[in-house]
Design a protein around this motif. Structure first.
Motif, short mmCIF file in Angstrom:
data_model
loop_
_atom_site.label_atom_id
_atom_site.label_comp_id
_atom_site.label_asym_id
_atom_site.label_seq_id
_atom_site.Cartn_x
_atom_site.Cartn_y
_atom_site.Cartn_z
N ARG A 1 -71.93 48.03 31.52
CA ARG A 1 -72.58 49.17 30.90
C ARG A 1 -73.55 48.67 29.85
O ARG A 1 -73.28 47.69 29.16
N THR A 49 -67.09 50.69 26.49
CA THR A 49 -68.39 51.21 26.88
C THR A 49 -69.43 50.86 25.83
O THR A 49 -69.11 50.41 24.73
N SER A 94 -60.76 50.09 30.05
CA SER A 94 -62.06 50.35 30.66
C SER A 94 -62.65 51.69 30.23
O SER A 94 -63.86 51.84 30.15
#
Length: 124
Positions: free
Chosen positions: A55, A103, A99
């Motif tokens: 990301r 981010t 997870s």
């Protein structure tokens, strides 16, 4: 304690490329690259959670690529088409974030371990 050592920073002209490396002493499930420019907050630019697609901060997406060599516990950040606004101190960060929280929006306080940083300067 996880030890993180960054390398690869330097000075380049706009449009140039750099590849940063972060050698970690042990495995961590979430690793990221942050940067901090003078007078600005430290922000995540690229984040990699184990088993999850990387990301990126929107402004670097398409130009930066984060990857990891799990055998070597080394995190990389390839930066292409660098812009002057990419200038800053780049830090490698690691933590146990799942997870769902690993981010580009995760704040610095969510990470437990930090490298000392490597300076990236992009001139126009």
């Amino acid at each position: 304690q996880v030890q993180l050592v960054e390398s690869g920073g330097g000075s380049v002209q706009a449009g140039g490329s750099l590849r940063l490396s972060c050698a970690a002493s042990t495995y961590t499930r979430c690793m990221a690259w942050f940067r901090q420019a003078p007078g600005k907050e430290r922000e995540a630019v690229a984040v990699l959670a184990s088993g999850v697609i990387p990301r990126y901060k929107r402004s670097v997406e398409g130009r930066f690529t984060i990857s990891k060599d799990n055998d070597k516990n080394t995190l990389y950040l390839r930066m292409d088409s660098l812009k002057p606004e990419d200038t800053g101190m780049y830090y490698c960060a690691a933590g146990s974030l799942s997870s769902a929280y690993c981010t580009a929006a995760a704040p610095p306080g969510n990470y437990n371990y930090w490298g000392q940083g490597t300076q990236v300067t992009v001139s126009s």
